[in-house]
Design a protein around this motif. Structure first.
Motif, mmCIF file in Angstrom:
data_model
loop_
_atom_site.group_PDB
_atom_site.id
_atom_site.type_symbol
_atom_site.label_atom_id
_atom_site.label_comp_id
_atom_site.label_asym_id
_atom_site.label_seq_id
_atom_site.Cartn_x
_atom_site.Cartn_y
_atom_site.Cartn_z
ATOM 1 N N THR B 151 0.805 -1.222 0.000
ATOM 2 C CA THR B 151 0.000 0.000 0.000
ATOM 3 C C THR B 151 0.840 1.276 0.000
ATOM 4 O O THR B 151 1.846 1.356 0.694
ATOM 5 C CB THR B 151 -0.889 -0.002 1.259
ATOM 6 N N ARG B 189 -0.017 0.123 -6.392
ATOM 7 C CA ARG B 189 0.725 -0.810 -5.539
ATOM 8 C C ARG B 189 2.169 -0.330 -5.439
ATOM 9 O O ARG B 189 2.790 -0.032 -6.465
ATOM 10 C CB ARG B 189 0.715 -2.234 -6.129
ATOM 11 N N ASN B 190 2.649 -0.325 -4.209
ATOM 12 C CA ASN B 190 4.027 0.125 -3.986
ATOM 13 C C ASN B 190 4.981 -1.047 -4.137
ATOM 14 O O ASN B 190 5.521 -1.562 -3.173
ATOM 15 C CB ASN B 190 4.140 0.734 -2.584
ATOM 16 N N GLU B 191 5.149 -1.481 -5.369
ATOM 17 C CA GLU B 191 6.082 -2.575 -5.613
ATOM 18 C C GLU B 191 7.075 -2.139 -6.680
ATOM 19 O O GLU B 191 6.855 -1.158 -7.380
ATOM 20 C CB GLU B 191 5.346 -3.852 -6.017
ATOM 21 N N ALA B 199 3.530 0.922 -10.575
ATOM 22 C CA ALA B 199 2.980 1.380 -9.305
ATOM 23 C C ALA B 199 1.541 1.862 -9.496
ATOM 24 O O ALA B 199 0.758 1.914 -8.559
ATOM 25 C CB ALA B 199 3.840 2.501 -8.734
#
Lengths: 779, 328
Positions: B151, B189-191, B199
């Motif tokens: 998140t 998404r914080n990936e 993201a």
């Protein structure tokens, strides 16, 4: 999680082949991410002992080693830091092909010495990534053994497990689900092992001061240990999982973590004060150096393992996360207190997160470890310690707390049909549930009490039980139906499809930008300062949420600045005090590009004309009122009235802003959505011709066209049907600071044709009004 | 005279010359007119014969002039058409060509499918609260299921929605079942960002709630979507999976012919399941069941067109955007 095929075979004798196994696991919800081959040791490598070593005089780091495979000796050069006489390690004689390096070992001269082969690190052997030293074997490994037999390859199944399936984060867990599905027996590695007798005094004391943090805690003493390298089979198992073997004691605890899903920790008994282990919350600011050397400053909510000390009580481990540096197993450790316990998931999760310590133990505890497992796992671990490290388990065990079982779930077997729309016989349902470890009791006709096994955290409501039955029965039994439903969806256009299509039709290309931007970018584009800031951004350039939509288009225009012309639009959300939907438009450079004919440069009136065309298309009125915006040219900027309502701004980008993007003349608009479309209003086509009159008014330059039109409209009477400008002129002979605006007026009477004299009369009123206002008529 | 006149008319090169001949022969003072006038001097029995002869000649000349006029006009038209001919192979004016983003087109296609299946389309906020993104969707506090969502949090404790599912809750709060609704929109998404991960990306979420909706209805709905998108011959596969807001939960895949390789294979698309009773409880629904499914839109835009890098969707390079023309 990695599952080696051969390891799984230890649990289930008749295991299907890898391909079928993959389908079964996927069908059970244990999703197979990837299947890979684990290579094992290459042919030709074998076990040797280093008989003697000597420094090579010409080198400061190389050794000359004599190694023996039991039959012959070889001399070779090695630079490994753990080279020492007596070490059992892996040897590749000349001619051995090492796939991990892609080379064939050759006899060669190194530092003036003949080297007849190579001693290998785990990486060179191809069994693990560790390359920091030679692989070390336990003393009972037979010299000369072919390593390809001792350390064979395997098939690794990588599972991507969902966080609810904590029970499956182990070989045992995966095997348990498979055995239930296949309806075959499961061999439990801890079955029938001596769990220790709590009534036998072992001299250790367990003092759990926080029962919520650790509801089940066991401690067992093992003496006479000889710490050293693990046997090959154990090293191989850990290496296949990607774990680096350390020593036999640590390796055993790691093995049990992955085999049974139960983390454990061995404390050196010498480190315990008064032979006592305490479980308590940390003191605020208490310090602990954990394995690996990080010194942590603890908080009062951290659960720690502690031991009495001079200053009262000293933390020796972070419960469920990691042991302390100086209290765990050392080379000369002979007696350990083996902690096998259950820790509260939320507590472990918070502590691990807070201190950034992410370990295999924490990963399992935060998802949930079987609270009934500690005695079994402890038995398994001490069995292995006896087997691989010569340990003598104490017959006693210290236990605090326990597990009393999970509450039953009220379950109606007919709910399978209700939710899944397929039928499973109740007897078969009961069988599925029992195979999964549940206890099933009929409490009344059609109502059961299903008690989940200790390892299942995800069965608390009836729907959970339905899923378990459906999962074992197989989702492939789900049919395909279409519900009959009385629902008429409203015909709205939530995504502004029509508007987007109209804009594309006008010649604008749609872009989609990031909602993230930076403070600097907003400043550069003269947009409002950020309101919403990210706490964990991906870098400073994506650290705040956009407060305007046009900057994204400016960046796009800048990226495409080599193009003769750019016309873009975007529909998206901006984040001010509220989240708002906006349309942004941008035009720069050529609107019509040059071909063999000249194109047309975009300018303000072209941009306005495009928006007017959009408004006409949507049957909305469109007007501009001069207004200032920080990002717009102060003299070429306006508020947009759409159907009379202010919806945003448009104009020429401020030259300072344009320059910062290395752009020239840029026209931008940003409008609120929805841009309402008008309905169709049909009027009869006029029967009468109009009468046309032209008039040129000379007025000061700062008197707007809108003002002149209003003046004329107000004076021309009710029969005026339109006023349009057809020429605007400045220059000689018109006096400096003034301009001439030529207007074409149309008059019409709906019922009859107008006589010239009547129209002349209207025009006289107009001329009078113009003069009254202080302007002149250009003859 | 007859021969001479007809000869002159035949030789008239343009309309003006022809007009002059008309005046010379048929005008008020023209030769034919003169002759007709002179008839009066002839005796009556000769007059009739001569008159007939002259009138015949007059008609003949008149017709000849008319025919000649037509011929000249035709020739002039031909000449003009030849003069006006253009090189049609030169390009037209450089009128700008607008277009929709590929993600919009793919979304529109999906919305067309769901419109035709009777679904309402709604959108919702991208900046969300913990309650709508997690709490009301049965994500327990301090549970690893939250970690998987990667998140983006804001400094004021809100978050960028990690899925379109918060709109399930928002929609249900303001409506009464039965209904069928889809929600397209951006999610975050914080990936780590790479060629297949962004993201910021897009999802489409479907929610159907009624008196007795079943898992078979769910599979039927996915199958209908798949058929509408990819044609007859698709299959749908459900496999158990976990999403806190559904129970039972599943991942779904569609058997399709990969548009580039031509091979039939499973396209793993997204998650689905029966709406979890806790979610219904959070919105105060009782006595209903429902299903939900959701999936990423980017994959459906990347794979069919062989677009190598998801980041190109947001880079706004016109050399990429301009390739998204045509039908999806």
């Amino acid at each position: 999680m990695l599952v080696p095929y051969s390891w799984l075979q230890e649990f289930i004798a008749e295991l299907p082949d890898v391909h079928e196994l993959g389908d079964l696991l996927n069908g059970l919800g244990l999703a197979v991410e990837e299947v890979t081959e684990y290579p094992g040791a290459p042919a030709g490598t074998r076990v040797v002992r280093i008989e003697e070593i000597s420094r090579i005089p010409e080198s400061d780091h190389l050794w000359l080693a004599t190694v023996s495979d039991g039959e012959s000796t070889h001399q070779l050069v090695t630079g490994a830091p753990n080279t020492r006489a007596g070490l059992l390690t892996a040897f590749a004689p000349p001619g051995t092909y090492l796939p991990s390096l892609g080379v064939t070992v050759e006899a060669k001269e190194m530092a003036g010495v003949e080297s007849q082969g190579m001693l290998l690190s785990p990486r060179e052997l191809g069994v693990h990534e560790y390359a920091g030293g030679l692989i070390e074997f336990s003393a009972d490994t037979a010299l000369g053994t072919e390593l390809s037999e001792l350390w064979p390859g395997d098939t690794l199944i990588e599972l991507e497990l969902t966080p609810n399936r904590a029970d499956a984060f182990s070989l045992l867990g995966v095997a348990r689900d498979l055995a239930a599905k296949l309806d075959v027996p499961l061999r439990h590695p801890a079955a029938g092992l001596d769990q220790g007798d709590p009534s036998v005094e072992d001299g250790l004391r367990v003092d759990v001061q926080d029962r919520q943090g650790s509801g089940h805690f066991t401690l067992r003493r093992v003496d006479d240990l000889q710490v050293g390298p693990s046997p090959v089979w154990l090293q191989r198992k850990l290496s296949m999982l990607g774990l680096r073997p350390r020593n036999n004691v640590v390796d055993v605890t790691n093995l049990v973590t992955f085999e049974l899903g139960q983390p454990s920790h061995a404390y050196d008994v010498r480190a315990l004060g008064e032979d006592t282990i305490q479980v308590r919350r940390a003191r605020e600011g208490e310090r602990l150096v954990v394995l690996g050397g990080d010194e942590l400053e603890l908080q009062a909510s951290d659960l720690v393992i502690a031991t009495p000390a001079l200053d009262g009580s000293r933390a020796i481990g972070l419960a469920g996360v990691m042991g302390g540096e100086h209290y765990s197993v050392e080379e000369d450790t002979t007696s350990v207190a083996l902690e096998v316990a259950w820790f509260d998931p939320v507590s472990v999760r918070k502590t691990a997160k807070r201190h950034g310590q992410h370990t295999d133990a924490h990963y399992r505890f935060e998802r949930g470890v079987d609270p009934a497992l500690p005695p079994l796992a402890s038995a398994r671990a001490v069995q292995l310690l006896a087997q691989v490290a010569g340990g003598k388990p104490h017959p006693g065990i210290s236990v605090a707390g326990g597990f009393s079982g999970r509450p039953p779930v009220r379950y109606r077997p007919e709910r399978v049909h209700f939710l899944m729309d397929f039928d499973v016989e109740p007897t078969l349902q009961a069988s599925y549930l029992e195979r999964l470890g549940c206890k099933v009791v009929t409490v009344e006709e059609g109502v059961w009490e299903v008690t989940p096994p200790s390892w299942r955290f995800d069965m608390s409501i009836e729907e959970d039980v339905v899923e378990e039955v459906a999962r074992l029965h197989g989702y492939e039994h789900i049919g395909e139906t279409v519900p009959v439903m009385h629902f008429v969806p409203p015909a709205t256009d939530a995504t502004h499809r029509k508007l987007r299509e109209q804009l594309a039709g006008l010649g604008f290309q749609e872009a989609i930008s990031y909602v993230f931007t930076s403070r600097a970018e907003l400043e550069r584009s003269a947009a409002p300062p950020p309101v919403v800031e990210l706490a964990n951004p991906q870098g400073a350039e994506k650290s705040v949420l956009r407060t305007a939509l046009y900057p994204g288009l400016l960046q796009a225009a800048a990226l495409n600045r080599k193009r003769p012309g750019v016309a873009l639009f975007e529909v998206g959300r901006i984040f001010l005090e509220e989240e708002l939907e906006r349309l942004a438009l941008l035009v720069t450079g050529n609107w019509w590009t040059d071909t063999w004919q000249r194109g047309r440069q975009a300018d303000f009136y072209l941009f306005k004309g495009l928006l007017e065309s959009l408004a006409r298309r949507r049957n909305a009125t469109f007007e501009l009122v001069p207004a200032q915006e920080p990002h717009l040219h102060p003299g070429i900027s306006a508020q947009v009235l759409w159907n009379g309502e202010p919806v945003g701004s448009m104009g020429k980008l401020h030259p300072t802003v344009a320059r910062s993007y290395e752009l020239k003349d840029v026209y931008v608009a940003q409008l609120a959505l929805p841009l309402e479309a008008g309905t169709i209003r049909y009027r009869d086509i006029p029967r009468q011709q109009y009468n046309e009159r032209d008039l040129a008014i000379v007025a000061p330059r700062d008197v707007s066209y809108a003002a002149l039109r209003e003046l004329v409209s107000g004076a021309a009477g009710e029969l005026l049907v339109s006023v349009e400008p057809f020429d605007v002129y400045e220059g000689a002979p018109i006096e400096e600071g003034r301009r001439s605006v030529a207007l074409r007026l149309h008059f019409r009477h709906e019922e009859r044709s107008l006589r010239d004299e009547e129209v002349d009369g209207f025009m006289e009123s107009v001329v009078a009004a113009v003069r009254e206002a202080g302007f002149t008529i250009r003859e | 005279m007859r021969e001479k006149a007809l000869e002159e008319i035949r030789n008239a090169s343009d309309l003006q010359a022809l007009q002059e001949l008309r005046v010379r022969y048929l005008g008020k003072k023209g030769e034919i007119t003169q002759r007709l006038k002179s008839l009066a001097q002839l005796p009556p029995d000769e007059r009739r014969e001569a008159g007939k002869e002259i009138n015949q000649l007059k008609t003949e000349i008149d017709t000849a002039i008319g025919e000649r006029r037509e011929a000249i006009e035709q020739a002039q038209l031909q000449a003009r058409l030849e003069r006006e001919s253009l090189d049609v192979t030169l390009p037209g004016v450089g009128v700008p060509t607008g277009g929709l983003h590929l993600l919009t087109k793919v979304t529109n296609k999906l919305l067309d499918v769901f419109n035709s299946l009777g679904y309402e389309v709604v959108t919702g906020p991208e900046l969300e609260t913990d309650h709508y993104n997690f709490g009301a969707l049965n994500f327990p506090d301090e549970h690893p299921a939250r970690d998987e969502q990667d998140t983006f949090w804001t400094t004021d404790g809100r978050l960028l929605r990690t899925h379109t599912s918060p709109m399930q809750v928002r929609y249900m709060e303001s409506r009464k079942p039965p209904f069928k609704v889809v929600v397209p929109g951006k999610v975050f998404r914080n990936e780590a960002v790479d060629a297949t991960h962004e993201a910021q990306f897009h999802q489409l979420e479907a929610l159907v709630v009624g008196e007795r909706i079943t898992m078979a209805d769910l599979k039927g709905a996915i199958e209908e979507m798949a058929t509408a998108l990819f044609g007859e011959g698709t299959k749908t596969r459900l496999q158990p999976a976990y999403f806190p807001f559904v129970e039972p939960g599943a991942e779904f895949a569609i058997w399709w012919q990969h548009p580039r390789t031509g091979e039939y294979e499973w396209l793993e698309l997204g998650g689905c399941g029966m709406v979890h009773p806790e979610v219904f409880k959070a919105v105060g629904y009782e006595g209903v069941t429902g299903f939900a499914f959701g999936f990423g839109i980017e994959r459906l835009a990347l794979i069919p067109y062989g677009i190598p890098d998801i980041r190109s969707f947001y880079a706004s390079d016109l050399r990429a955007l301009e390739q998204y023309r045509g039908e999806v």
